[in-house]
Scaffold this motif. Structure first.
Motif, PDB file in Angstrom:
ATOM      1  N   GLY A 306     -22.642 -15.425 -84.951  1.00  0.00           N
ATOM      2  CA  GLY A 306     -22.819 -16.475 -85.961  1.00  0.00           C
ATOM      3  C   GLY A 306     -23.576 -15.976 -87.172  1.00  0.00           C
ATOM      4  O   GLY A 306     -23.275 -16.376 -88.308  1.00  0.00           O
ATOM      5  N   ASP A 307     -24.588 -15.099 -86.960  1.00  0.00           N
ATOM      6  CA  ASP A 307     -25.328 -14.565 -88.097  1.00  0.00           C
ATOM      7  C   ASP A 307     -24.431 -13.699 -88.989  1.00  0.00           C
ATOM      8  O   ASP A 307     -24.549 -13.726 -90.237  1.00  0.00           O
ATOM      9  N   VAL A 308     -23.551 -12.938 -88.341  1.00  0.00           N
ATOM     10  CA  VAL A 308     -22.633 -12.114 -89.129  1.00  0.00           C
ATOM     11  C   VAL A 308     -21.727 -12.989 -89.981  1.00  0.00           C
ATOM     12  O   VAL A 308     -21.521 -12.740 -91.182  1.00  0.00           O
ATOM     13  N   ILE A 309     -21.191 -14.048 -89.349  1.00  0.00           N
ATOM     14  CA  ILE A 309     -20.297 -14.952 -90.100  1.00  0.00           C
ATOM     15  C   ILE A 309     -21.086 -15.690 -91.185  1.00  0.00           C
ATOM     16  O   ILE A 309     -20.601 -15.857 -92.322  1.00  0.00           O
ATOM     17  N   TYR A 310     -22.313 -16.110 -90.855  1.00  0.00           N
ATOM     18  CA  TYR A 310     -23.120 -16.866 -91.823  1.00  0.00           C
ATOM     19  C   TYR A 310     -23.489 -16.001 -93.024  1.00  0.00           C
ATOM     20  O   TYR A 310     -23.488 -16.478 -94.168  1.00  0.00           O
ATOM     21  N   ASP A 311     -23.785 -14.711 -92.768  1.00  0.00           N
ATOM     22  CA  ASP A 311     -24.141 -13.828 -93.886  1.00  0.00           C
ATOM     23  C   ASP A 311     -22.962 -13.589 -94.821  1.00  0.00           C
ATOM     24  O   ASP A 311     -23.170 -13.264 -96.006  1.00  0.00           O
ATOM     25  N   ARG A 312     -21.714 -13.720 -94.326  1.00  0.00           N
ATOM     26  CA  ARG A 312     -20.522 -13.462 -95.165  1.00  0.00           C
ATOM     27  C   ARG A 312     -19.840 -14.753 -95.615  1.00  0.00           C
ATOM     28  O   ARG A 312     -18.676 -14.734 -96.026  1.00  0.00           O
ATOM     29  N   ARG A 313     -20.541 -15.861 -95.543  1.00  0.00           N
ATOM     30  CA  ARG A 313     -19.915 -17.148 -95.872  1.00  0.00           C
ATOM     31  C   ARG A 313     -19.500 -17.228 -97.340  1.00  0.00           C
ATOM     32  O   ARG A 313     -18.596 -18.001 -97.691  1.00  0.00           O
ATOM     33  N   ASP A 314     -20.144 -16.400 -98.200  1.00  0.00           N
ATOM     34  CA  ASP A 314     -19.777 -16.460 -99.620  1.00  0.00           C
ATOM     35  C   ASP A 314     -18.378 -15.933 -99.881  1.00  0.00           C
ATOM     36  O   ASP A 314     -17.768 -16.240-100.912  1.00  0.00           O
ATOM     37  N   GLN A 330     -26.204 -25.489 -85.737  1.00  0.00           N
ATOM     38  CA  GLN A 330     -26.128 -25.939 -84.354  1.00  0.00           C
ATOM     39  C   GLN A 330     -26.603 -24.865 -83.382  1.00  0.00           C
ATOM     40  O   GLN A 330     -27.182 -25.175 -82.321  1.00  0.00           O
ATOM     41  N   VAL A 331     -26.367 -23.575 -83.720  1.00  0.00           N
ATOM     42  CA  VAL A 331     -26.892 -22.500 -82.880  1.00  0.00           C
ATOM     43  C   VAL A 331     -28.426 -22.534 -82.894  1.00  0.00           C
ATOM     44  O   VAL A 331     -29.086 -22.364 -81.862  1.00  0.00           O
ATOM     45  N   ASP A 332     -29.008 -22.770 -84.084  1.00  0.00           N
ATOM     46  CA  ASP A 332     -30.468 -22.909 -84.164  1.00  0.00           C
ATOM     47  C   ASP A 332     -30.968 -24.069 -83.294  1.00  0.00           C
ATOM     48  O   ASP A 332     -31.962 -23.950 -82.564  1.00  0.00           O
ATOM     49  N   THR A 465     -34.600 -34.153 -90.112  1.00  0.00           N
ATOM     50  CA  THR A 465     -34.572 -32.755 -90.530  1.00  0.00           C
ATOM     51  C   THR A 465     -35.021 -31.826 -89.420  1.00  0.00           C
ATOM     52  O   THR A 465     -34.509 -30.729 -89.266  1.00  0.00           O
ATOM     53  N   THR A 466     -36.029 -32.249 -88.629  1.00  0.00           N
ATOM     54  CA  THR A 466     -36.578 -31.382 -87.592  1.00  0.00           C
ATOM     55  C   THR A 466     -36.283 -31.966 -86.234  1.00  0.00           C
ATOM     56  O   THR A 466     -35.978 -33.148 -86.075  1.00  0.00           O
ATOM     57  N   GLY A 467     -36.441 -31.138 -85.198  1.00  0.00           N
ATOM     58  CA  GLY A 467     -36.339 -31.595 -83.811  1.00  0.00           C
ATOM     59  C   GLY A 467     -34.940 -32.002 -83.465  1.00  0.00           C
ATOM     60  O   GLY A 467     -33.962 -31.442 -83.921  1.00  0.00           O
ATOM     61  N   GLY A 468     -34.852 -33.028 -82.613  1.00  0.00           N
ATOM     62  CA  GLY A 468     -33.552 -33.504 -82.211  1.00  0.00           C
ATOM     63  C   GLY A 468     -33.334 -33.437 -80.727  1.00  0.00           C
ATOM     64  O   GLY A 468     -32.382 -34.027 -80.228  1.00  0.00           O
ATOM     65  N   THR A 469     -34.185 -32.724 -79.968  1.00  0.00           N
ATOM     66  CA  THR A 469     -33.981 -32.611 -78.524  1.00  0.00           C
ATOM     67  C   THR A 469     -34.636 -33.747 -77.759  1.00  0.00           C
ATOM     68  O   THR A 469     -34.261 -34.016 -76.620  1.00  0.00           O
TER      69      THR A 469
END
Length: 535
Positions: A306-314, A330-332, A465-469
């Motif tokens: 996901g980080d690889v895809i997120y870094d190339r989103r541009d 969602q991964v976070d 914005t924060t939490g959610g669990t």
């Protein structure tokens, strides 16, 4: 004994009275018996004394009448054919007759009634030791005007240096040619008093022995009756401490044996249910722990991809770029939830260990506020710190306290409606308290009862914005309890919420009170409350 020692003794006696059913039962029984025996013994003593005195009075009056009658007959028979009488000879004979007519050692006096004029006068006579002061004016007046009647009254007779009870009896006698004379007889009733003293002493000793006997019997009976209850209480305490195999011995077929059997059946049922729940809890903990650990590896792989895809989103088209951002978010969130589940499983397993060290909590609060400040600026919420000074250093696990603060600050910013969030820090010699106050939407009573439950969220539909669990406050509560502290909450709909964390300054010490009120009272708080009301 000093007043302090007396007060401490009274407090110990009061605690013993409250804690000992056996003592209360025996004491109440003895007091009730003592009251009943006192009333009965007093009634018996009065009745016996009255009967003894009445019997003695009847005997004395009979002897007095006999003596007066004999003396009167003697005087009447002493008159000669010429109508004269030798009064002196008759007086001597009368004294002898009076002495023979009384069976007890009575003293007598034969006295002339005042105010008479007769041809002859007989000299007054009395027995040796007769005390004329025993003759009262009332008695003398009654005798002088009564004719053949006999009058009596109780008197005190001198007996050496002491005095003993007695009865004086008076009657009138007509002496021919000499006029009216008064015969007074004094009888001692010391023997009646001795008998009464003996009876009263016997009643007192018997009453005391009866009370002691009843007290001893009550003690034995109550001890025998309370022993099964005490044994049941001790067994219940052992069961509460986790010794689930403890049981009450069953003996006989009486009510106590029935109680023991019923208690043991209850204990067996509780043991089975607790064992089942413990097994289920262990399975649940193991399942959560195993699943959480097993998810670590694929999550790590998903995170890297996901980080690889997120870094190339541009380089992607807008739809794919938005998908990459959602995947990263969602991964976070998934990673945060997995970390929270692992933490809760460690709490449930009792595998959490504190790493405490002296920490300045004001500085820790400032660091936490700086970390949350970007989110606060995004929400247009101003962060304020109120720390009046004091013993701010405490032995805590800084990582866990920072996690609590991050959770409380994040919730305050999320629900603060863009209004200021105020953090209060205060302390005393024993405790340190941190309160996070927001002026947002607040919570109702139902929400307050569930706010610290696992997986509960105040408003799942609300954009946050924060939490959610739903595990943040549950973990914060466990962290607070782990330090020996407590996490409290106050909230009112429309007025905001305030969470207060109170920690002991030294590990292992018990909390007595919190240095901060809930919610804290502060001029800044008053101003903000007015601002919220105006808005």
């Amino acid at each position: 004994m000093t007043p302090f020692s007396l007060r401490r003794l009274l407090l110990r006696a009061l605690r013993l009275w409250r804690s000992s059913l056996q003592l209360r039962t025996v004491a109440i029984t003895v007091l009730a018996t003592l009251f009943a025996v006192t009333v009965i013994s007093g009634y018996m003593a009065v009745t016996i004394a009255t009967n003894l005195y009445d019997s003695r009075s009847v005997q004395v009056l009979a002897e007095a009448r006999q003596a007066a009658s004999s003396a009167q007959e003697l005087f009447d028979s002493s008159v000669t054919q010429t109508g004269s009488i030798d009064v002196e000879t008759a007086a001597i004979a009368a004294s002898r007759t009076i002495g023979l007519s009384t069976t007890s050692s009575a003293q007598y006096a034969l006295l002339r009634t005042p105010g008479q004029t007769t041809p002859q006068v007989m000299q007054d006579s009395q027995s040796p030791g007769f005390d004329r002061t025993t003759i009262t004016a009332e008695l003398q007046a009654a005798v002088s005007s009564a004719g053949d009647s006999v009058f009596s009254q109780p008197v005190a007779i001198a007996a050496g240096e002491s005095r003993e009870p007695g009865i004086i009896v008076g009657s009138a006698i007509e002496v021919p040619t000499a006029g009216q004379y008064e015969l007074y007889l004094v009888f001692s009733v010391a023997d009646v008093q001795q008998t009464l003293d003996f009876v009263q002493q016997t009643l007192l000793i018997g009453s005391l022995l009866l009370v002691l006997t009843i007290g001893l019997v009550t003690f034995v009976v109550v001890r025998f009756a309370i022993r099964p209850v005490r044994l049941a209480a001790q067994t219940a305490e052992k069961l509460a401490d986790g010794q689930l195999e403890e049981r009450i011995p069953e003996r006989g077929q009486d009510v106590v044996a029935t109680l023991a059997r019923s208690f043991n059946r209850m204990a067996d049922s509780l043991q089975r249910q607790i064992t089942q729940l413990a097994d289920l809890s262990r399975l649940q903990q193991r399942f959560v722990s195993d699943v959480s650990h097993e998810l670590r590896t694929p999550l790590t792989t998903i995170r890297l991809a996901g980080d690889v895809i997120y870094d190339r989103r541009d380089t992607f088209d807008p739809t794919t770029a938005r998908t990459a951002e959602l995947l990263h978010t969602q991964v976070d969130r998934f990673e945060t939830m997995l970390a929270d589940l692992l933490e809760m499983s460690r709490f449930d397993a009792g595998a959490v260990v504190l790493e405490t060290e002296p920490t300045n909590l004001v500085r820790l609060v400032e660091e936490s506020m700086e970390a949350i400040r970007p989110l606060a600026e995004q929400k247009a919420s101003e962060l304020r710190l109120v720390a009046p000074g004091g013993y701010f250093e405490a032995d805590v696990d800084a990582r866990r306290i920072r996690r609590i603060l991050q959770n409380l600050l994040g919730n305050a910013v999320d629900h603060g409606e863009g209004r200021p969030v105020v953090v209060y820090v205060d302390s005393d010699a024993d405790a340190v308290a941190i309160a996070v106050r927001d002026y947002g939407i607040g919570m109702d009573a139902d929400a307050l009862e569930q706010v610290f439950e696992r997986f509960w969220r105040a408003d799942p539909s609300r954009q946050r914005t924060t939490g959610g669990t739903g595990l943040g406050l549950a973990i914060s509560t466990e962290d607070a309890h782990l330090h020996g502290g407590v996490l409290d909450v106050w909230s009112e709909p429309g007025e905001g919420s305030c969470f207060r964390l109170t920690l002991p300054r030294r590990a292992g010490t018990a909390l007595v009170s919190s240095p901060l009120e809930l919610p804290p009272i502060d001029p800044v708080d008053a101003v903000l409350t007015e601002e919220v009301a105006d808005a």
